[in-house]
Design an enzyme around this catalytic site. Structure first.
Site, PDB file in Angstrom:
ATOM      1  N   CYS A   1       2.931  -5.043   6.759  1.00 12.49           N
ATOM      2  CA  CYS A   1       2.587  -4.604   5.409  1.00 12.49           C
ATOM      3  C   CYS A   1       3.826  -4.066   4.694  1.00 12.49           C
ATOM      4  CB  CYS A   1       1.515  -3.523   5.452  1.00 12.49           C
ATOM      5  SG  CYS A   1      -0.147  -4.139   5.733  1.00 12.49           S
TER       6      CYS A   1
ATOM      7  N   HIS B   1       0.816  -1.215   0.000  1.00 13.20           N
ATOM      8  CA  HIS B   1       0.000   0.000   0.000  1.00 13.20           C
ATOM      9  C   HIS B   1       0.844   1.257   0.000  1.00 13.20           C
ATOM     10  CE1 HIS B   1       0.800   0.940   4.233  1.00 13.20           C
ATOM     11  NE2 HIS B   1       0.616  -0.344   4.497  1.00 13.20           N
TER      12      HIS B   1
END
Length: 200
Positions: free
Chosen positions: A175, A159
């Site tokens: 992440c 992301h």
């Protein structure tokens, strides 16, 4: 003398404003220096934070690891993401990765793609950080940034981020973060179903 006084006065106004915000019950995450956020870091809630350019510019490089064109290969130790182009080449991006205790490896596929995604902290993160918001709509202040690519049924994503200075660092809860500019570029190149290989 006058300039020094003006600087001191401005600093006092800023500090007073922060203290007043605390007193009015604004959550601590507006002021925390904690990086225990999936894709965020100190100040990521600042209104109007710029996306910025990556300190590790993306570039086409030689890549002969034997993966099919279109595969995403992530080298956590190197803190780089490769999009395999074929003909012995790949497009290389700088990324931020999980800090100690949060790095992982394996193979997944992109199960979903979202533009300006909303963010709901998972239960385990809320146990560590009960001061976090329960939900945030998408936007420039959202820790998932401009784009998100979801990895299988895991909690992990590739992301965006509005903190380009953290690219190349180990600061997330698992992440993989990119600048908004780079994640938008990658997002436009890969479909749902893309194979993602993570080498820890």
């Amino acid at each position: 003398m006058t300039r020094a006084f003006a600087f001191l006065f401005a600093a006092m106004v800023v500090l007073a404003g922060a203290g007043q915000a605390r007193a009015q019950g604004f959550p601590n995450f507006f002021f925390d220096d904690s990086r225990d956020i999936m894709g965020g870091g100190p100040g990521f809630f600042r209104p109007g934070s710029p996306s910025g350019s990556s300190p590790i510019p993306r570039q086409t490089v030689m890549f002969n690891a034997g993966y099919a064109p279109g595969t995403i290969y992530i080298n956590t130790a190197e803190r780089r993401l490769y999009l395999v182009l074929g003909n012995g080449q790949a497009l290389r991006y700088g990324i931020g990765v999980g800090r100690d205790g949060f790095r992982w490896g394996g193979t997944h596929r992109i199960s979903a793609k979202k533009e300006w995604p909303s963010w709901t902290p998972p239960a385990q993160m809320l146990r560590r950080r009960p001061d976090l918001p329960r939900h945030m709509p998408g936007g420039i202040d959202n820790p998932l940034g401009a784009r998100a690519m979801y990895l299988g049924s895991t909690l992990y994503r590739i992301h965006g981020s509005n903190e380009p200075e953290t690219i190349g660092q180990a600061v997330s809860s698992g992440c993989f973060r990119m600048t908004n500019e780079d994640v938008t570029d990658l997002y436009s190149r890969v479909p749902v179903g893309t194979k993602v290989v993570v080498q820890n």
